[in-house]
Design a protein around this motif. Sequence first.
Motif, mmCIF file in Angstrom:
data_model
loop_
_atom_site.group_PDB
_atom_site.id
_atom_site.type_symbol
_atom_site.label_atom_id
_atom_site.label_comp_id
_atom_site.label_asym_id
_atom_site.label_seq_id
_atom_site.Cartn_x
_atom_site.Cartn_y
_atom_site.Cartn_z
ATOM 1 N N TYR A 13 0.836 -1.189 0.000
ATOM 2 C CA TYR A 13 0.000 0.000 0.000
ATOM 3 C C TYR A 13 0.876 1.246 0.000
ATOM 4 O O TYR A 13 1.490 1.583 0.994
ATOM 5 N N GLU A 14 0.903 1.928 -1.109
ATOM 6 C CA GLU A 14 1.739 3.116 -1.226
ATOM 7 C C GLU A 14 0.902 4.388 -1.255
ATOM 8 O O GLU A 14 1.419 5.468 -1.462
ATOM 9 N N GLU A 15 -0.405 4.265 -1.049
ATOM 10 C CA GLU A 15 -1.285 5.430 -1.129
ATOM 11 C C GLU A 15 -1.128 6.307 0.110
ATOM 12 O O GLU A 15 -0.798 5.840 1.188
ATOM 13 N N ARG A 16 -1.436 7.588 -0.059
ATOM 14 C CA ARG A 16 -1.315 8.533 1.057
ATOM 15 C C ARG A 16 -2.314 8.264 2.165
ATOM 16 O O ARG A 16 -2.048 8.533 3.327
ATOM 17 N N ASP A 17 -3.495 7.758 1.811
ATOM 18 C CA ASP A 17 -4.530 7.552 2.826
ATOM 19 C C ASP A 17 -4.428 6.189 3.501
ATOM 20 O O ASP A 17 -5.304 5.803 4.250
ATOM 21 N N PHE A 18 -3.351 5.487 3.243
ATOM 22 C CA PHE A 18 -3.150 4.186 3.875
ATOM 23 C C PHE A 18 -2.994 4.352 5.383
ATOM 24 O O PHE A 18 -2.204 5.153 5.860
ATOM 25 N N SER A 19 -3.777 3.615 6.130
ATOM 26 C CA SER A 19 -3.722 3.692 7.586
ATOM 27 C C SER A 19 -3.320 2.328 8.149
ATOM 28 O O SER A 19 -4.049 1.351 8.005
ATOM 29 N N GLN A 20 -2.165 2.289 8.781
ATOM 30 C CA GLN A 20 -1.718 1.036 9.380
ATOM 31 C C GLN A 20 -2.674 0.591 10.479
ATOM 32 O O GLN A 20 -2.973 -0.588 10.603
ATOM 33 N N ALA A 21 -3.157 1.534 11.268
ATOM 34 C CA ALA A 21 -4.089 1.193 12.348
ATOM 35 C C ALA A 21 -5.372 0.602 11.783
ATOM 36 O O ALA A 21 -5.907 -0.374 12.318
ATOM 37 N N ASN A 22 -5.863 1.162 10.683
ATOM 38 C CA ASN A 22 -7.069 0.653 10.044
ATOM 39 C C ASN A 22 -6.843 -0.762 9.520
ATOM 40 O O ASN A 22 -7.690 -1.643 9.684
ATOM 41 N N LEU A 23 -5.709 -0.993 8.896
ATOM 42 C CA LEU A 23 -5.391 -2.319 8.379
ATOM 43 C C LEU A 23 -5.308 -3.338 9.507
ATOM 44 O O LEU A 23 -5.877 -4.427 9.424
ATOM 45 N N ILE A 24 -4.619 -2.991 10.573
ATOM 46 C CA ILE A 24 -4.483 -3.908 11.711
ATOM 47 C C ILE A 24 -5.846 -4.196 12.320
ATOM 48 O O ILE A 24 -6.158 -5.334 12.670
ATOM 49 N N ASP A 25 -6.693 -3.166 12.426
ATOM 50 C CA ASP A 25 -8.031 -3.362 12.978
ATOM 51 C C ASP A 25 -8.843 -4.319 12.099
ATOM 52 O O ASP A 25 -9.543 -5.198 12.599
ATOM 53 N N LYS A 26 -8.733 -4.170 10.789
ATOM 54 C CA LYS A 26 -9.454 -5.071 9.886
ATOM 55 C C LYS A 26 -8.943 -6.500 10.014
ATOM 56 O O LYS A 26 -9.719 -7.456 10.011
ATOM 57 N N PHE A 27 -7.628 -6.658 10.114
ATOM 58 C CA PHE A 27 -7.074 -7.994 10.323
ATOM 59 C C PHE A 27 -7.550 -8.592 11.643
ATOM 60 O O PHE A 27 -7.883 -9.764 11.736
ATOM 61 N N ARG A 28 -7.584 -7.749 12.689
ATOM 62 C CA ARG A 28 -8.013 -8.223 13.996
ATOM 63 C C ARG A 28 -9.466 -8.696 13.950
ATOM 64 O O ARG A 28 -9.811 -9.751 14.470
ATOM 65 N N LEU A 29 -10.319 -7.924 13.282
ATOM 66 C CA LEU A 29 -11.725 -8.313 13.144
ATOM 67 C C LEU A 29 -11.860 -9.601 12.324
ATOM 68 O O LEU A 29 -12.690 -10.463 12.631
ATOM 69 N N LEU A 30 -11.057 -9.716 11.284
ATOM 70 C CA LEU A 30 -11.064 -10.936 10.475
ATOM 71 C C LEU A 30 -10.645 -12.142 11.306
ATOM 72 O O LEU A 30 -11.256 -13.207 11.224
#
Length: 143
Positions: free
Chosen positions: A92-109
């Motif tokens: 993910y090289e986009e400016r709006d990439f959020s590591q916290a958001n990604l981790i939260d989605k993984f955690r929910l998964l």
Amino acid sequence: MTPFQDVYDAFLSSILDDEWELWTQTELNEDLFMLLDKAVPQFKFPRHSLEFTEEGFVEKLTREEINILASYMKCEWLNRTILTWENVKPLYEERDFSQANLIDKFRLLLEEEQKLARRRESLYYRSINNKPFNYRDMGTHIQ
């Protein structure tokens, strides 16, 4: 006997990942075995022994048992993914990439996959040969 490959195939069919794309077959099998080895103790009361040799499980496992093990393997794999999110970040090289958001989605998964594994295990405990246990028979044995 149930070969490990039966469980590996059930696990691999439940994920879309190219993590192992550049790995040798030996490296892949070692990693899959590590995930399986962590999954086995999570399956609390299997009807068949989960004792294994180098080739696979000593007893013939049912499709349900294989799928439960595959679900627990997926939980282990997801947990590892969450703990090594640095490996995902370069995708993910986009400016709006959020590591916290990604981790939260993984955690929910991961939570959802754990619920699914427990549901599968619960259904497994309450049925024999894919038929619900007849709890009415329990009342006839009471004196």
